[in-house]
Motif scaffolding. Sequence first.
Motif, PDB file in Angstrom:
ATOM      1  N   THR A  34      22.258  68.750 -36.019  1.00 19.08           N
ATOM      2  CA  THR A  34      21.561  68.231 -36.920  1.00 19.08           C
ATOM      3  C   THR A  34      19.372  68.236 -36.194  1.00 19.08           C
ATOM      4  N   ASN A  35      19.789  68.393 -34.324  1.00 21.02           N
ATOM      5  CA  ASN A  35      17.990  68.521 -34.606  1.00 21.02           C
ATOM      6  C   ASN A  35      18.843  68.917 -32.416  1.00 21.02           C
ATOM      7  N   ALA A  36      17.334  68.310 -31.806  1.00 21.28           N
ATOM      8  CA  ALA A  36      18.013  69.015 -30.134  1.00 21.28           C
ATOM      9  C   ALA A  36      18.347  67.687 -29.864  1.00 21.28           C
ATOM     10  N   THR A  37      18.021  66.341 -30.078  1.00 19.56           N
ATOM     11  CA  THR A  37      18.913  65.816 -29.644  1.00 19.56           C
ATOM     12  C   THR A  37      20.628  65.841 -29.173  1.00 19.56           C
ATOM     13  N   THR A  38      20.800  65.897 -30.896  1.00 23.83           N
ATOM     14  CA  THR A  38      22.777  66.211 -30.743  1.00 23.83           C
ATOM     15  C   THR A  38      22.514  66.995 -29.625  1.00 23.83           C
ATOM     16  N   ASP A  61       9.654  65.241 -19.861  1.00 28.08           N
ATOM     17  CA  ASP A  61      11.155  64.969 -20.497  1.00 28.08           C
ATOM     18  C   ASP A  61      10.823  64.063 -21.823  1.00 28.08           C
ATOM     19  N   TYR A  62      11.709  64.169 -22.947  1.00 19.67           N
ATOM     20  CA  TYR A  62      11.206  63.445 -24.231  1.00 19.67           C
ATOM     21  C   TYR A  62      12.611  62.177 -23.727  1.00 19.67           C
ATOM     22  N   ASN A  63      11.808  61.155 -24.341  1.00 20.28           N
ATOM     23  CA  ASN A  63      12.492  60.095 -24.158  1.00 20.28           C
ATOM     24  C   ASN A  63      14.206  60.297 -24.259  1.00 20.28           C
ATOM     25  N   ALA A  64      14.801  60.628 -26.181  1.00 19.92           N
ATOM     26  CA  ALA A  64      16.060  60.674 -26.453  1.00 19.92           C
ATOM     27  C   ALA A  64      16.645  61.191 -25.423  1.00 19.92           C
ATOM     28  N   CYS A  65      15.935  62.156 -25.109  1.00 17.99           N
ATOM     29  CA  CYS A  65      16.902  63.286 -24.512  1.00 17.99           C
ATOM     30  C   CYS A  65      17.591  63.296 -22.790  1.00 17.99           C
ATOM     31  N   ARG A  66      15.803  62.442 -22.283  1.00 17.69           N
ATOM     32  CA  ARG A  66      16.329  61.919 -21.081  1.00 17.69           C
ATOM     33  C   ARG A  66      18.146  59.978 -21.227  1.00 17.69           C
ATOM     34  N   VAL A 112      14.853  71.414 -18.681  1.00 18.93           N
ATOM     35  CA  VAL A 112      13.596  71.602 -18.298  1.00 18.93           C
ATOM     36  C   VAL A 112      12.791  71.733 -20.365  1.00 18.93           C
ATOM     37  N   ASP A 113      11.916  71.143 -20.334  1.00 13.50           N
ATOM     38  CA  ASP A 113      12.215  71.966 -21.774  1.00 13.50           C
ATOM     39  C   ASP A 113      11.260  72.639 -21.884  1.00 13.50           C
ATOM     40  N   HIS A 114      10.463  73.596 -23.058  1.00 19.39           N
ATOM     41  CA  HIS A 114       9.655  74.601 -23.269  1.00 19.39           C
ATOM     42  C   HIS A 114       8.541  74.620 -23.633  1.00 19.39           C
ATOM     43  N   THR A 116       6.739  70.629 -23.606  1.00 19.88           N
ATOM     44  CA  THR A 116       6.618  69.216 -23.998  1.00 19.88           C
ATOM     45  C   THR A 116       6.334  68.826 -24.873  1.00 19.88           C
ATOM     46  N   SER A 117       6.644  67.635 -25.208  1.00 17.92           N
ATOM     47  CA  SER A 117       6.676  66.819 -26.417  1.00 17.92           C
ATOM     48  C   SER A 117       5.235  65.869 -26.357  1.00 17.92           C
ATOM     49  N   SER A 118       5.295  65.017 -24.570  1.00 12.05           N
ATOM     50  CA  SER A 118       3.605  64.232 -24.950  1.00 12.05           C
ATOM     51  C   SER A 118       2.840  64.895 -24.506  1.00 12.05           C
ATOM     52  N   VAL A 141      17.647  74.423 -21.395  1.00 10.35           N
ATOM     53  CA  VAL A 141      16.588  73.920 -21.830  1.00 10.35           C
ATOM     54  C   VAL A 141      16.537  73.873 -23.229  1.00 10.35           C
ATOM     55  N   ASP A 142      15.210  72.849 -23.035  1.00 12.12           N
ATOM     56  CA  ASP A 142      15.013  71.564 -24.993  1.00 12.12           C
ATOM     57  C   ASP A 142      13.920  72.547 -25.449  1.00 12.12           C
ATOM     58  N   GLY A 143      14.086  73.430 -25.632  1.00 14.07           N
ATOM     59  CA  GLY A 143      12.831  73.713 -26.900  1.00 14.07           C
ATOM     60  C   GLY A 143      12.932  73.101 -28.323  1.00 14.07           C
ATOM     61  N   ALA A 144      12.927  71.620 -28.392  1.00 10.16           N
ATOM     62  CA  ALA A 144      12.813  71.266 -29.658  1.00 10.16           C
ATOM     63  C   ALA A 144      12.095  71.995 -30.441  1.00 10.16           C
ATOM     64  N   HIS A 145      10.200  72.052 -29.825  1.00  9.07           N
ATOM     65  CA  HIS A 145       9.136  72.584 -30.170  1.00  9.07           C
ATOM     66  C   HIS A 145       9.134  74.023 -30.062  1.00  9.07           C
ATOM     67  N   ALA A 146       9.387  74.696 -30.057  1.00 10.61           N
ATOM     68  CA  ALA A 146       9.432  75.788 -29.675  1.00 10.61           C
ATOM     69  C   ALA A 146       9.885  77.090 -30.838  1.00 10.61           C
ATOM     70  N   ALA A 164      17.206  73.629 -30.402  1.00 14.37           N
ATOM     71  CA  ALA A 164      15.620  73.698 -31.085  1.00 14.37           C
ATOM     72  C   ALA A 164      16.060  73.378 -32.119  1.00 14.37           C
ATOM     73  N   ASN A 165      14.818  72.752 -32.686  1.00 15.69           N
ATOM     74  CA  ASN A 165      14.443  72.144 -33.687  1.00 15.69           C
ATOM     75  C   ASN A 165      13.925  73.357 -34.721  1.00 15.69           C
ATOM     76  N   LEU A 166      14.786  73.730 -35.845  1.00 21.95           N
ATOM     77  CA  LEU A 166      14.066  74.430 -37.011  1.00 21.95           C
ATOM     78  C   LEU A 166      13.210  74.059 -37.667  1.00 21.95           C
ATOM     79  N   HIS A 167      12.967  72.430 -37.540  1.00 25.00           N
ATOM     80  CA  HIS A 167      12.141  71.503 -38.544  1.00 25.00           C
ATOM     81  C   HIS A 167      10.814  71.393 -38.317  1.00 25.00           C
ATOM     82  N   LYS A 168      10.434  71.614 -37.130  1.00 25.08           N
ATOM     83  CA  LYS A 168       9.570  71.310 -36.843  1.00 25.08           C
ATOM     84  C   LYS A 168       8.574  72.252 -37.135  1.00 25.08           C
ATOM     85  N   TRP A 169       7.688  73.862 -36.229  1.00 19.58           N
ATOM     86  CA  TRP A 169       7.496  74.932 -36.681  1.00 19.58           C
ATOM     87  C   TRP A 169       7.682  75.308 -37.257  1.00 19.58           C
TER      88      TRP A 169
END
Length: 346
Positions: A34-38, A61-66, A112-114, A116-118, A141-146, A164-169
């Motif tokens: 359902t999301n990269a955190t999962t 890194d992203y706080n939730a994943c940290r 490692v993030d593909h 990075t969020s902030s 690889v945390d590719g949430a935004h990739a 990776a998230n498909l609900h971003k880009w």
Amino acid sequence: MQFLWRRYEERLEPVRRQVAEFVGARPRDIVFVTNATTGVNAVLGSLKLRAGDEILTTSHDYNACRNVLVEAARRTGARLVVAQVPFPLGSSDVVVEAVIGAVTQRTRLAMVDHVTSSTGLVFPVAQLVRELEGRGVDTLVDGAHAPGMVPLNLARLGAAYYTANLHKWACAPKGAAMLWVREDKQKDLQPAVISHGNNTPRAGYSAFQDRFDWAGTFDPTAWLCAGEAIRWLGRLLPGGWRELRERNHRLAVQAGRVLGEALGMGALCPESMLGAMVTLPLPERFQGVPRAGRIDSEQERLYDRFRVEVPFFRIGRPERRYFRISAHIHNSLSEYEYLAKALCRL
Ligand SMILES: Cc1ncc(COP(=O)(O)O)c(C=O)c1O
């Protein structure tokens, strides 16, 4: 019954194939989450960490994943090591040096993030995966935004895990995300939610897919829409996704320059490390103002007075304040010029 029991699988499989093609992978190595955190939770929950093992992440890194890593370390007695990657930075080599410099004999996994969020940086993941795997360290690889922002070929990348998230880009509905797992790692991987799949094998599916495809009764609409989102966006420009990604990158870079000039700020990283997001420092008069609420008051005012939503971040020690812009197909340069004026008047 019609939707979930009779039709779900036959509808999901074409989407899995579309997503697989989009990210350069075999369908059999992909499951939906359902999301990269999962995805990160599934990986960390499946690792057999022991006291004294080290798991590595970076300061970008992203706080939730940290938090997932922190909890895995607490549960097992492993140690969390944070590679300090500076920001601003002059080249992607700095990232590789920081990460590899933090590897020890005990490092079991590096996240490692593909993108990075902030800080909005495209990390050199191909080089990182090569160097880490070469030292016997599995890479998540945390590719949430990739997906949709940068070109992907997960099979070639060859990390142990890629989520990776498909609900971003890729603009699929919220709740559409994926986890790619290298074949040799699939056997030990359990979803964050265990359901029927563990003792219900299906013909034509790997046990890995059996375990993930049914995470309890839920609404798979977001997953089922992901293929159409990818197809639809890929047809907006004559050059398809490549042209879309390149357009977004160019617009983000141009927008960063416009804002940098208007606010009197230099670039914080080489343009080659940018995708379709740019993080810029907030003007000096915003610096040093402590946070008052969950959302910074200036970010609230920017939205209330000018109807612009951009995230504000606090990064580093001593803390500096930044904001991040994004560029997608619906954006144009005039919006960033408007944002520059708004920030000057705020
Ligand atoms: C780098 C990174 N990782 C993970 C996430 C978490 O995404 P989600 O909340 O969809 O799990 C985000 C979200 O912005 C992110 O930027």
